[in-house]
Motif scaffolding. Structure first.
Motif, PDB file in Angstrom:
ATOM      1  N   ASP A 214       0.733  -1.945   0.099  1.00  0.00           N
ATOM      2  CA  ASP A 214      -0.324  -0.134   0.064  1.00  0.00           C
ATOM      3  C   ASP A 214       1.144   1.269   0.114  1.00  0.00           C
ATOM      4  N   LYS A 215       1.154   2.168  -0.987  1.00  0.00           N
ATOM      5  CA  LYS A 215       1.954   2.920  -1.055  1.00  0.00           C
ATOM      6  C   LYS A 215       3.676   2.357  -1.322  1.00  0.00           C
ATOM      7  N   TRP A 216       4.560   3.741  -1.193  1.00  0.00           N
ATOM      8  CA  TRP A 216       5.695   3.394  -1.217  1.00  0.00           C
ATOM      9  C   TRP A 216       6.328   2.738   0.216  1.00  0.00           C
ATOM     10  N   VAL A 217       5.777   3.058   0.839  1.00  0.00           N
ATOM     11  CA  VAL A 217       5.728   3.181   2.074  1.00  0.00           C
ATOM     12  C   VAL A 217       5.274   2.101   2.616  1.00  0.00           C
ATOM     13  N   SER A 218       5.707   1.009   2.275  1.00  0.00           N
ATOM     14  CA  SER A 218       5.140  -0.425   1.867  1.00  0.00           C
ATOM     15  C   SER A 218       5.641  -1.705   2.526  1.00  0.00           C
ATOM     16  N   SER A 219       4.983  -3.467   2.678  1.00  0.00           N
ATOM     17  CA  SER A 219       5.986  -3.420   1.773  1.00  0.00           C
ATOM     18  C   SER A 219       4.585  -4.833   1.556  1.00  0.00           C
TER      19      SER A 219
ATOM     20  N   GLY B 100       8.737  -8.299  -0.194  1.00  0.00           N
ATOM     21  CA  GLY B 100       8.187  -7.908   1.231  1.00  0.00           C
ATOM     22  C   GLY B 100       9.115  -7.926   2.111  1.00  0.00           C
ATOM     23  N   VAL B 101      10.580  -7.384   1.396  1.00  0.00           N
ATOM     24  CA  VAL B 101      11.927  -7.125   1.989  1.00  0.00           C
ATOM     25  C   VAL B 101      11.732  -6.231   3.366  1.00  0.00           C
ATOM     26  N   VAL B 102      11.770  -6.387   4.468  1.00  0.00           N
ATOM     27  CA  VAL B 102      11.759  -5.455   5.665  1.00  0.00           C
ATOM     28  C   VAL B 102      12.942  -5.625   6.402  1.00  0.00           C
ATOM     29  N   GLY B 103      13.326  -4.564   7.410  1.00  0.00           N
ATOM     30  CA  GLY B 103      13.858  -5.004   8.569  1.00  0.00           C
ATOM     31  C   GLY B 103      13.462  -6.181   9.530  1.00  0.00           C
TER      32      GLY B 103
ATOM     33  N   ALA C 296      12.496  -3.676  13.819  1.00  0.00           N
ATOM     34  CA  ALA C 296      11.715  -2.972  13.674  1.00  0.00           C
ATOM     35  C   ALA C 296      11.031  -2.994  12.180  1.00  0.00           C
ATOM     36  N   VAL C 297      11.434  -3.914  11.605  1.00  0.00           N
ATOM     37  CA  VAL C 297      10.536  -4.400  10.051  1.00  0.00           C
ATOM     38  C   VAL C 297      10.245  -2.670   9.397  1.00  0.00           C
ATOM     39  N   PHE C 298      10.886  -1.851   8.994  1.00  0.00           N
ATOM     40  CA  PHE C 298      11.069  -0.715   8.545  1.00  0.00           C
ATOM     41  C   PHE C 298      11.407  -1.399   7.065  1.00  0.00           C
TER      42      PHE C 298
ATOM     43  N   HIS D 216      13.280  -1.290   0.498  1.00  0.00           N
ATOM     44  CA  HIS D 216      13.725  -0.372  -0.839  1.00  0.00           C
ATOM     45  C   HIS D 216      13.326   1.087   0.100  1.00  0.00           C
ATOM     46  N   VAL D 217      12.479   1.335   1.154  1.00  0.00           N
ATOM     47  CA  VAL D 217      12.717   3.352   1.168  1.00  0.00           C
ATOM     48  C   VAL D 217      14.311   3.524   2.140  1.00  0.00           C
ATOM     49  N   LYS D 218      14.655   2.473   2.635  1.00  0.00           N
ATOM     50  CA  LYS D 218      16.171   2.790   3.145  1.00  0.00           C
ATOM     51  C   LYS D 218      16.749   3.144   2.283  1.00  0.00           C
TER      52      LYS D 218
END
Length: 569
Positions: free
Chosen positions: A67-72, A135-138, A142-144, A147-149
């Motif tokens: 959902d939008k860019w800051v999502s996974s 679905g790659v997150v921290g 933190a599960v951020f 791709h945004v980082k």
């Protein structure tokens, strides 16, 4: 060249309890009988479901779109049938339900079609899209969305890329075993982040109580041919915190008002780097993760568990002892009690500890604060927890913010050293939640006020438009009555100027329109910033409907005058 190490202030050295869970290699958990996959497993937007009850899914198929860019994105951990898309208990301290996809595995573990790629041949934007859709997150907790980082280098040149292998929480050894057994994948994932961020150097920080992991990572760096520095850092909780590890490795102290990328540093967990490599090089989304199952159990060990596996399906692997009375997700310092055995494994699940009265004794009675200052000495962010405690207890939330309440990372060091056994972190969480609640109430009130003003403005605009139409009609009727009785339309008396009646008519119409326009403008909303997109669109449509009328008003008198002159001629 030796790497100079720095120190962060505060911290504690609790008993680690790590040895029992590293005696056996990582185990592959059997397929569970049911999977409950929450759609919201990362910071950011809530992924939208892409499947419905009754559909058959394959392993790796997207079941939740970012959902939008800051999502996974979220994927099916195995093949099977979707039983429901409904609210289920979340792995969260609140125990509140969250929208989840319930899948019954078919036992075939049938994969989707996968496309291995070479990240070096792709554009950075394409690599980021792959990380988002995989679905790659921290995975450090933190599960951020990763791709945004990786976009940080667009605004600030990166000087250091830090790969976090410190893993400072007691009991937790999932990163330790991952580095021992899959070090090459971590190094190759770090290379992907390196190519996206373009830092001057890559630093891999590992606490010095993990000698096997340090040796494995150094061997992998040499085998892959990278020039990454694998650095042993002193064991001290919370050295695994991003800001603390950055301080130790680079000497840069990240202020509370800034994020590390603003200072030219970005940090990723070792498990995150590994999943990034699998996503790009093998086309595999994040479907599982390594979880430490330890505590009051017969067989402490690290297992690779499918995301969505309910806790009750994990118990046979743990073999908890009879006196087990709780299950903690995360470490004992920052973890929380799982609300139910139906709570599933999610991307943030790095450790599950079976607790007992002997392992986690009931807390001692809370006593008055004696202002000894031990909590301030232990705080890694150099706060004054005893002051925050007094203001939070007095509900003076303004003062808590003055004392930088939101700089607290809730690491638990203050509560650990408090001789009065005050659960300081609980007070801080309470104060934060109250402040957030009040801010939400204020935002809702502001939005309601904006809607009220918009509705009143809309009603007044409609009244003004109606008055404008009536004034125009009245002016036209008055002009007609001013003409001599029995005279044809547009005719003028013989002794009057041909244009006097028309001029009077135009003047009357213009005056009426000006009055209506002034009335309309006086009732415009004072503040449109709080309006929703729908409300703005409705106002625009009203203006659009009024435009032809305004144009007609502007041209009608001129047309009538021209017609009258033609008849006279």
């Amino acid at each position: 060249m030796l790497q100079r190490l720095f120190q962060f202030k505060g911290g504690v050295k609790p008993e680690t309890h790590k040895a029992p869970s590293v005696q056996a290699p990582i185990g592959i958990a059997p397929l569970p009988s049911l999977l409950i996959v929450p759609l919201h497993q990362s910071i950011g937007g809530h992924p939208q479901p892409l499947v419905a009850a009754g559909e058959r899914v394959r392993k790796g198929q997207r079941i939740g779109a970012a959902d939008k860019w800051v999502s996974s994105a979220v994927h099916a951990p195995t093949s099977g049938t979707v039983l429901a898309v409904e609210e289920r208990t979340a792995a969260h301290p609140s125990g509140l339900p969250t929208l989840s996809v319930v899948i019954e595995p078919d036992g075939r573990d049938e994969w989707i079609e996968r496309t291995p790629l070479d990240h070096a041949a792709l554009t950075p934007e394409r690599v980021r899209e792959i990380l988002r859709d995989a679905g790659v997150v921290g995975l450090g907790g933190a599960v951020f969305p990763s791709h945004v980082k990786t976009e940080a280098a667009r605004s600030v040149p990166m000087e250091e890329l830090v790969i976090n292998g410190a893993e400072c929480e007691p009991f937790m050894t999932c990163d330790d075993m991952l580095m021992r057994e899959r070090a090459e994948g971590i190094v190759r994932g770090a290379a992907i982040f390196r190519d996206l961020l373009q830092p001057r150097r890559v630093l891999i920080g590992i606490e010095d109580n993990k000698p096997e992991a340090i040796a494995a990572m150094r061997a992998a760096v040499s085998a892959v041919g990278e020039d990454f520095a694998v650095i042993a850092v002193p064991t001290r909780y919370p050295a695994g915190g991003a800001k603390q590890l950055i301080r130790v490795l680079t000497g840069k102290e990240v202020p509370a008002s800034k994020r590390s990328p603003e200072m030219g540093v970005q940090c990723f967990n070792v498990a995150t780097a590994y999943t990034a490599w699998r996503a790009v090089a093998f086309g595999e989304p994040v479907l599982s993760r390594i979880v430490t199952l330890t505590g009051n159990v017969e067989q402490p060990r690290n297992w690779e568990l499918l995301l969505g596996t309910p806790l009750r399906e994990v118990l046979p692997l743990m073999r908890p002892r009879a006196d087990t009375n709780r299950y903690v997700m995360g470490g004992p310092m920052m973890g929380f009690d799982l609300p139910s055995l139906d709570a599933p494994v999610v991307k943030a699940t790095n450790c599950i500890i079976a607790g007992s009265p002997a392992l986690f004794p009931p807390p001692a009675p809370e006593m008055p604060c004696i202002r000894c200052g031990a909590c301030a000495l232990a705080c890694p962010h150099e706060l004054q927890p005893f002051e925050l405690y007094w203001f939070a207890r007095a509900r003076n939330f303004g003062k808590t913010q003055e004392y930088q309440l939101f700089d607290c990372i809730e690491c638990g060091c203050c509560s650990y050293v408090c001789p009065s056994h005050i659960p300081l972190v609980q007070y801080f969480r309470f104060a934060k939640s109250e402040i957030w609640s009040r801010e939400r109430d204020k935002l809702n009130a502001d939005a309601a006020k904006a809607r009220f003003e918009w509705r009143n403005a809309r009603d007044e605009r409609e009244k003004a438009e109606k008055a404008e139409r009536l004034a125009r009609a009245a002016a036209a009727k008055a002009a007609e009555k001013a003409a001599p009785a029995g005279a044809p339309a547009g005719a003028t008396p013989a002794n009057a100027a041909p244009v006097d009646a028309e001029a009077a008519k135009k003047a009357a119409i213009a005056a009426a329109m000006e009055r209506a326009r002034a009335q309309r403008e006086s009732v415009q909303p004072k503040n449109l910033d709080g309006l929703t997109a729908t409300q703005r669109k409705e106002i625009a449509e009203i203006d659009k409907r009024r435009a032809p009328l305004q144009e007609q008003d502007a041209t009608a008198p001129q047309a009538e005058t021209h017609d009258a002159r033609g008849e006279q001629q």
